[in-house]
Write a protein that holds these residues in place. Structure first.
Motif, PDB file in Angstrom:
ATOM      1  N   VAL A  70       0.855  -1.185   0.000  1.00 15.70           N
ATOM      2  CA  VAL A  70       0.000   0.000   0.000  1.00 15.70           C
ATOM      3  C   VAL A  70       0.892   1.237   0.000  1.00 15.70           C
ATOM      4  O   VAL A  70       1.850   1.321   0.779  1.00 15.70           O
ATOM      5  N   ILE A  71       0.570   2.173  -0.891  1.00 14.16           N
ATOM      6  CA  ILE A  71       1.243   3.475  -0.895  1.00 14.16           C
ATOM      7  C   ILE A  71       0.159   4.540  -0.756  1.00 14.16           C
ATOM      8  O   ILE A  71      -0.742   4.632  -1.588  1.00 14.16           O
ATOM      9  N   HIS A  72       0.268   5.321   0.306  1.00 15.54           N
ATOM     10  CA  HIS A  72      -0.773   6.304   0.634  1.00 15.54           C
ATOM     11  C   HIS A  72      -0.292   7.712   0.301  1.00 15.54           C
ATOM     12  O   HIS A  72       0.499   8.310   1.037  1.00 15.54           O
ATOM     13  N   LEU A  73      -0.772   8.229  -0.842  1.00 17.75           N
ATOM     14  CA  LEU A  73      -0.431   9.580  -1.274  1.00 17.75           C
ATOM     15  C   LEU A  73      -1.564  10.570  -1.060  1.00 17.75           C
ATOM     16  O   LEU A  73      -1.324  11.774  -0.968  1.00 17.75           O
ATOM     17  N   ALA A  74      -2.795  10.079  -1.023  1.00 11.99           N
ATOM     18  CA  ALA A  74      -3.969  10.964  -1.003  1.00 11.99           C
ATOM     19  C   ALA A  74      -3.926  11.921   0.187  1.00 11.99           C
ATOM     20  O   ALA A  74      -3.691  11.503   1.323  1.00 11.99           O
ATOM     21  N   ALA A  75      -4.143  13.196  -0.099  1.00 12.93           N
ATOM     22  CA  ALA A  75      -4.103  14.212   0.962  1.00 12.93           C
ATOM     23  C   ALA A  75      -4.601  15.536   0.410  1.00 12.93           C
ATOM     24  O   ALA A  75      -4.639  15.747  -0.810  1.00 12.93           O
ATOM     25  N   ILE A  76      -4.980  16.438   1.305  1.00 11.97           N
ATOM     26  CA  ILE A  76      -5.138  17.842   0.948  1.00 11.97           C
ATOM     27  C   ILE A  76      -3.738  18.438   1.041  1.00 11.97           C
ATOM     28  O   ILE A  76      -3.170  18.555   2.130  1.00 11.97           O
ATOM     29  N   SER A  77      -3.140  18.777  -0.106  1.00  8.92           N
ATOM     30  CA  SER A  77      -1.725  19.137  -0.110  1.00  8.92           C
ATOM     31  C   SER A  77      -1.450  20.588  -0.482  1.00  8.92           C
ATOM     32  O   SER A  77      -0.307  21.042  -0.344  1.00  8.92           O
ATOM     33  N   PHE A  78      -2.448  21.301  -0.957  1.00  9.04           N
ATOM     34  CA  PHE A  78      -2.232  22.708  -1.314  1.00  9.04           C
ATOM     35  C   PHE A  78      -2.337  23.562  -0.060  1.00  9.04           C
ATOM     36  O   PHE A  78      -3.403  23.629   0.570  1.00  9.04           O
ATOM     37  N   PRO A 134      10.707  18.739  14.268  1.00  9.70           N
ATOM     38  CA  PRO A 134       9.730  19.429  13.427  1.00  9.70           C
ATOM     39  C   PRO A 134       9.157  20.671  14.110  1.00  9.70           C
ATOM     40  O   PRO A 134       8.925  20.677  15.315  1.00  9.70           O
ATOM     41  N   GLN A 135       8.928  21.703  13.298  1.00 11.03           N
ATOM     42  CA  GLN A 135       8.326  22.945  13.795  1.00 11.03           C
ATOM     43  C   GLN A 135       7.322  23.461  12.766  1.00 11.03           C
ATOM     44  O   GLN A 135       7.536  24.488  12.130  1.00 11.03           O
ATOM     45  N   PRO A 136       6.203  22.764  12.573  1.00 14.90           N
ATOM     46  CA  PRO A 136       5.234  23.148  11.545  1.00 14.90           C
ATOM     47  C   PRO A 136       4.628  24.521  11.816  1.00 14.90           C
ATOM     48  O   PRO A 136       4.409  24.885  12.971  1.00 14.90           O
ATOM     49  N   VAL A 137       4.349  25.271  10.736  1.00 13.46           N
ATOM     50  CA  VAL A 137       3.872  26.642  10.898  1.00 13.46           C
ATOM     51  C   VAL A 137       2.553  26.910  10.185  1.00 13.46           C
ATOM     52  O   VAL A 137       2.081  28.049  10.174  1.00 13.46           O
ATOM     53  N   ASN A 138       1.948  25.890   9.563  1.00 15.16           N
ATOM     54  CA  ASN A 138       0.641  26.090   8.938  1.00 15.16           C
ATOM     55  C   ASN A 138      -0.198  24.822   9.122  1.00 15.16           C
ATOM     56  O   ASN A 138       0.301  23.796   9.593  1.00 15.16           O
ATOM     57  N   HIS A 139      -1.472  24.907   8.765  1.00 12.43           N
ATOM     58  CA  HIS A 139      -2.380  23.778   8.999  1.00 12.43           C
ATOM     59  C   HIS A 139      -1.977  22.532   8.208  1.00 12.43           C
ATOM     60  O   HIS A 139      -2.099  21.415   8.713  1.00 12.43           O
ATOM     61  N   TYR A 140      -1.505  22.731   6.995  1.00 14.53           N
ATOM     62  CA  TYR A 140      -1.071  21.573   6.210  1.00 14.53           C
ATOM     63  C   TYR A 140       0.054  20.836   6.926  1.00 14.53           C
ATOM     64  O   TYR A 140       0.002  19.615   7.122  1.00 14.53           O
ATOM     65  N   ALA A 141       1.074  21.580   7.336  1.00 13.03           N
ATOM     66  CA  ALA A 141       2.229  20.968   7.998  1.00 13.03           C
ATOM     67  C   ALA A 141       1.831  20.360   9.345  1.00 13.03           C
ATOM     68  O   ALA A 141       2.296  19.269   9.704  1.00 13.03           O
ATOM     69  N   CYS A 142       0.985  21.059  10.091  1.00 16.57           N
ATOM     70  CA  CYS A 142       0.531  20.519  11.384  1.00 16.57           C
ATOM     71  C   CYS A 142      -0.241  19.217  11.192  1.00 16.57           C
ATOM     72  O   CYS A 142      -0.096  18.269  11.973  1.00 16.57           O
ATOM     73  N   SER A 143      -1.064  19.176  10.147  1.00 15.14           N
ATOM     74  CA  SER A 143      -1.833  17.948   9.901  1.00 15.14           C
ATOM     75  C   SER A 143      -0.918  16.793   9.527  1.00 15.14           C
ATOM     76  O   SER A 143      -1.148  15.653   9.930  1.00 15.14           O
ATOM     77  N   LYS A 144       0.133  17.081   8.777  1.00 14.84           N
ATOM     78  CA  LYS A 144       1.062  16.022   8.378  1.00 14.84           C
ATOM     79  C   LYS A 144       1.862  15.499   9.572  1.00 14.84           C
ATOM     80  O   LYS A 144       2.118  14.301   9.688  1.00 14.84           O
ATOM     81  N   LEU A 145       2.264  16.398  10.472  1.00 13.34           N
ATOM     82  CA  LEU A 145       2.994  15.952  11.653  1.00 13.34           C
ATOM     83  C   LEU A 145       2.080  15.143  12.570  1.00 13.34           C
ATOM     84  O   LEU A 145       2.485  14.104  13.116  1.00 13.34           O
TER      85      LEU A 145
END
Length: 298
Positions: A70-78, A134-145
């Motif tokens: 399984v390879i999981h790429l699906a995401a909200i990435s923008f 890690p030091q995420p600074v936006n919602h995308y990065a926070c969601s990924k962490l």
């Protein structure tokens, strides 16, 4: 008694996205049978429509395919996506649903690759290894962490690798991303381009290099690991424009749009690919200038 070949079925989420299209081709060229998961209507053979927020639909797909990988790429990435809630609903809870479905299906999996992002490093700057905090600074990065932390809870149950791709580009990437935007201006012989700070340095890889990295990981014995995927070198946007001017023979004026300039923007970010290349020395990094020339010619 008839001897069969080893099963090589891959379930690929986000199959119709920029990375998914390139990865599907690489997998099929390597002899894998690819089954895709898409949120939109599945109009192609071996594709399934499933919502990451619906665990039951994911479980049905998994049981139907019985994948080996399984390879999981699906995401909200923008990063500029309008609704912050979607980042967490899809990237975090959606991944949790997928992992729960994989465990509940009792499928004998050889590898699960989960795509995160180098955005989790935030504004660290410099040369960044997997050991950086890690030091995420936006919602995308926070969601990924947050997704990564959830995924780590499944390390004992599934043979998982987490990837942190840095910037990458190539033929087929949408023009609202920076490099395709610049290339399209040269293709259309535009006289002016509006950008933010062009003196920032970023680490760009080819999407084909990213796809090849996933393929090597799929076939490896590694699990419960995190890998950066990057070139290990950075280039400024000004240099990218300069090279495109050189190869195209077209001059373009840069207009700085202050609304594109980020506050406290890091001037230079480079990924450390030592762990990746030590694990997979056969990987060949593609120079960004070759990538740009290929995009310009298409």
């Amino acid at each position: 008694m008839k001897l069969g070949f080893p099963s090589k079925k891959v379930l690929l989420t986000g199959v119709n996205g920029f990375t998914g299209v390139h990865l599907k081709c690489a997998l099929e060229d390597a002899g894998y049978q690819v089954f895709g998961v898409t949120h939109s209507r599945a109009a192609k053979t071996n594709q399934f429509t499933a919502d990451l927020s619906d665990k039951r639909s994911l479980l049905e797909v998994i049981k139907s395919v019985s994948p080996d990988y399984v390879i999981h790429l699906a995401a909200i990435s923008f990063v500029g996506h309008g609704d912050p809630n979607d980042f967490y609903r899809v990237n975090v809870l959606g991944t949790e649903n997928l992992l729960q479905a994989l465990v509940q299906s009792n499928v004998n999996l050889k590898k699960v690759i989960i795509s995160s992002s180098a955005n989790v490093y935030g504004n660290l700057g410099g040369v960044i290894s997997e050991n950086a905090c890690p030091q995420p600074v936006n919602h995308y990065a926070c969601s990924k962490l947050a997704m990564e932390r959830i995924v780590e809870n499944y390390f004992d149950a599934l043979p998982i690798i987490i990837t942190r791709p840095f910037n990458y580009t190539g033929v087929g990437q949408a023009n609202h991303f920076l490099v395709p935007k610049i290339v399209s201006h040269f293709k259309d012989a535009k006289s002016v381009i509006e950008l933010g700070n062009v003196d920032v340095y970023r680490d760009f890889s080819a999407v084909t290099f990213v796809a090849d990295s996933y393929l090597k990981m799929l076939e490896s014995n590694y699990k419960s690991e995190i890998f950066n995927i990057c070139s290990g070198k950075s280039i400024s946007l000004k240099e990218i424009i300069g090279h495109l001017e050189f190869v195209s023979g077209h001059k373009i004026d840069i207009k700085v749009n202050q609304s594109f300039v980020r506050k406290n923007e890091v001037t230079s970010i480079t990924g450390d690919n030592a762990k990746l290349l030590q694990a997979f020395p056969e990987l060949k990094v593609i120079n960004i200038k070759n990538i740009l020339e290929n995009m310009l010619e298409e």
